[in-house]
Design a protein around this motif. Structure first.
Motif, PDB file in Angstrom:
ATOM      1  N   ARG A  10      -0.379  -8.790  -6.435  1.00 52.26           N
ATOM      2  CA  ARG A  10      -1.460  -9.198  -5.554  1.00 52.26           C
ATOM      3  C   ARG A  10      -0.908  -9.560  -4.188  1.00 52.26           C
ATOM      4  O   ARG A  10      -1.480  -9.239  -3.156  1.00 52.26           O
ATOM      5  N   LEU A  11       0.247 -10.232  -4.154  1.00 53.69           N
ATOM      6  CA  LEU A  11       0.830 -10.606  -2.882  1.00 53.69           C
ATOM      7  C   LEU A  11       1.235  -9.378  -2.086  1.00 53.69           C
ATOM      8  O   LEU A  11       1.127  -9.348  -0.865  1.00 53.69           O
ATOM      9  N   PHE A  88      -5.248 -11.450 -12.716  1.00 54.58           N
ATOM     10  CA  PHE A  88      -4.210 -12.102 -11.928  1.00 54.58           C
ATOM     11  C   PHE A  88      -3.729 -13.328 -12.688  1.00 54.58           C
ATOM     12  O   PHE A  88      -4.365 -13.778 -13.642  1.00 54.58           O
ATOM     13  N   VAL A  89      -2.592 -13.865 -12.252  1.00 53.66           N
ATOM     14  CA  VAL A  89      -2.036 -15.052 -12.886  1.00 53.66           C
ATOM     15  C   VAL A  89      -2.096 -16.202 -11.891  1.00 53.66           C
ATOM     16  O   VAL A  89      -1.802 -16.040 -10.718  1.00 53.66           O
ATOM     17  N   GLY A 287      -8.182  -7.228   8.881  1.00 51.65           N
ATOM     18  CA  GLY A 287      -8.649  -8.434   8.217  1.00 51.65           C
ATOM     19  C   GLY A 287      -7.795  -8.770   7.008  1.00 51.65           C
ATOM     20  O   GLY A 287      -6.677  -8.274   6.850  1.00 51.65           O
ATOM     21  N   THR A 288      -8.337  -9.603   6.123  1.00 56.84           N
ATOM     22  CA  THR A 288      -7.575 -10.044   4.949  1.00 56.84           C
ATOM     23  C   THR A 288      -8.319  -9.821   3.640  1.00 56.84           C
ATOM     24  O   THR A 288      -7.826 -10.214   2.581  1.00 56.84           O
ATOM     25  N   LEU A 289      -9.497  -9.224   3.686  1.00 57.16           N
ATOM     26  CA  LEU A 289     -10.278  -9.042   2.465  1.00 57.16           C
ATOM     27  C   LEU A 289      -9.502  -8.204   1.453  1.00 57.16           C
ATOM     28  O   LEU A 289      -8.932  -7.169   1.794  1.00 57.16           O
ATOM     29  N   MET A 290      -9.479  -8.659   0.205  1.00 60.28           N
ATOM     30  CA  MET A 290      -8.742  -7.946  -0.832  1.00 60.28           C
ATOM     31  C   MET A 290      -9.415  -8.182  -2.180  1.00 60.28           C
ATOM     32  O   MET A 290     -10.045  -9.214  -2.408  1.00 60.28           O
ATOM     33  N   CYS A 291      -9.294  -7.193  -3.061  1.00 66.25           N
ATOM     34  CA  CYS A 291      -9.866  -7.271  -4.406  1.00 66.25           C
ATOM     35  C   CYS A 291      -8.744  -7.119  -5.429  1.00 66.25           C
ATOM     36  O   CYS A 291      -7.697  -6.519  -5.147  1.00 66.25           O
ATOM     37  N   ALA A 297      -4.149  -4.596  -6.753  1.00 66.18           N
ATOM     38  CA  ALA A 297      -4.905  -4.963  -5.565  1.00 66.18           C
ATOM     39  C   ALA A 297      -5.497  -3.725  -4.921  1.00 66.18           C
ATOM     40  O   ALA A 297      -4.898  -2.648  -4.937  1.00 66.18           O
ATOM     41  N   ASP A 298      -6.697  -3.879  -4.350  1.00 65.98           N
ATOM     42  CA  ASP A 298      -7.301  -2.802  -3.576  1.00 65.98           C
ATOM     43  C   ASP A 298      -8.193  -3.422  -2.511  1.00 65.98           C
ATOM     44  O   ASP A 298      -8.630  -4.563  -2.662  1.00 65.98           O
ATOM     45  N   PRO A 299      -8.481  -2.712  -1.418  1.00 61.17           N
ATOM     46  CA  PRO A 299      -9.247  -3.293  -0.314  1.00 61.17           C
ATOM     47  C   PRO A 299     -10.734  -2.969  -0.334  1.00 61.17           C
ATOM     48  O   PRO A 299     -11.413  -3.215   0.664  1.00 61.17           O
TER      49      PRO A 299
END
Length: 398
Positions: A10-11, A88-89, A287-291, A297-299
């Motif tokens: 995720r990071l 996620f953890v 931007g910073t939006l993330m899923c 992770a995907d935007p």
């Protein structure tokens, strides 16, 4: 709301440099809303709104709509194993030393304020609550009540099972207490609060919203609006046309509500984000939006609504100003690494085995969670020398 922490995958997808995360899908890029119940809910909401939902409303439905939203359904969210269905953890699940270190700050704040209550917003799997209660009990710090505010019924059940041994001290609340006399903790709460999404077209900031076609495919649609980044208008010329960013009125409203309720004690928020100058740097064009779904992770927030996490980094300057303007004092602001080290994490690691040390190191490693994650503390009335900010305080950067 509920807390969540990215794992290393995720990071890697999150913004840690001025250019930020990958750009969200552009207007007109249609994607299917695959869950029939969520599709029906969105179609109904769009019809009631005239065919266009502002992104913050869409994000709220995708995450919190009763029964079908990501945090309101029974699907597993937290864990280290994607094959078990987790996405996620969280930091407390990554290492129990996270909660043990944080407990030292909580104990100090309880003693200074003369209170014996802890309240956690968004308790996730209950791991942090268990770590805090175990450590505070072992240190002889009196905790008469541990309140949890969490909107997810399925997560409440998981929390209740994990925290059964601490009954009857642990109680769940459906709303803010009228008054808080105690210490509030929230690990990755603010990033889950819906944001408004904006796009700069070279002349104006447009509000990004969501539409749906007859087949149920979702797409972005940008329209004129009043919202804009909290930077001076003369800075707009520095933004590249097509830049996408977020603003956080709901998160800031949350902190103002906290200021109304917090009478004695302190509040500590741990989340990933930046100061305003870094957040709205002209080079951060995406931007910073993330899923996040199954530890990937995907935007694109328009795919799998209700089945994956949607998150945004925190503008900590806005959070600090919201608290100050409402009467709170900022105790400090620093990186998670500095905060946990100030709270004795290194000593805790020295007493752990090699595997535990390795997992705890991820909490403070600069390329993992140590630098991207920040901690901000508030208190009503007089400030005190908060343990977690004793070295490396960055309040001057806000």
């Amino acid at each position: 709301m509920t807390s969540k922490t990215p794992d290393s995958a995720r990071l890697n997808g999150a913004a840690s440099a001025p250019r930020g995360a990958s750009r969200p899908a552009e207007p007109g890029a249609s994607t299917p809303a695959t869950d029939p119940a969520m599709t029906a809910l969105l179609r109904e909401a769009l019809a009631a709104a005239g065919g266009w939902l502002p992104f913050d409303r869409y994000m709220s439905l995708a995450l919190y709509a009763p029964g079908v939203g990501y945090y309101a359904n029974a699907r597993r969210k937290f864990g280290t194993m994607p094959q078990q269905g987790s996405d996620f953890v969280t930091a407390p699940e990554l290492s129990p030393l996270f909660g043990r270190a944080l407990a030292k700050q909580v104990a100090q704040a309880l003693a200074v304020s003369g209170t014996d209550t802890v309240i956690e917003f968004g308790a996730g799997s209950g791991a942090l609550a268990a770590q805090l209660l175990e450590t505070l009990d072992a240190s002889g710090t009196p905790v008469s009540k541990y309140f949890i505010v969490d909107l997810s019924g399925s997560l409440r059940e998981r929390q209740a099972e994990r925290l059964a041994r601490f009954a009857p001290r642990v109680e769940w609340l459906d709303r803010w207490p009228d008054e808080i006399h105690g210490v509030l903790v929230a690990n990755e709460l603010l990033d889950a609060i819906p944001v408004e999404l904006l796009r700069w077209d070279g002349q104006h900031w447009l509000q990004r919203g969501v539409t749906m076609d007859e087949q149920g495919a979702l797409s972005f649609d940008d329209r004129p609006g009043e919202a804009r980044p909290p930077t001076p208008p003369e800075h707009d010329v520095g933004f590249v046309p097509g830049t996408v960013t977020e603003v956080h009125p709901q998160a800031e409203a949350f902190v103002r509500t906290l200021a109304e309720c917090l009478k004695r004690g302190a509040a500590f928020f741990i989340d990933y984000g930046f100061s305003e100058s870094e957040y709205y740097h002209p080079q951060r064009t995406g931007g910073t939006l993330m899923c996040h779904h199954l530890h990937r992770a995907d935007p694109d927030p328009l795919t799998l609504p209700g089945q994956k996490d949607i998150t945004s980094h925190v503008n900590f300057t806005g959070i600090a100003l919201a608290g100050q303007d409402a009467g709170l004092r900022v105790l400090g602001y620093t990186s998670q690494a500095n905060f946990l080290i100030n709270c004795g994490l290194v000593d805790l690691m020295s007493g752990a085995d090699l595997a535990q040390r390795g997992m705890a190191h991820r909490l403070i490693a600069e390329h993992e969670m140590g630098e991207l994650f920040k901690v901000i503390g508030f208190a009503p009335g007089d400030e005190f020398d908060s343990l977690g900010f004793s070295a490396g305080d960055r309040s001057h950067t806000l």
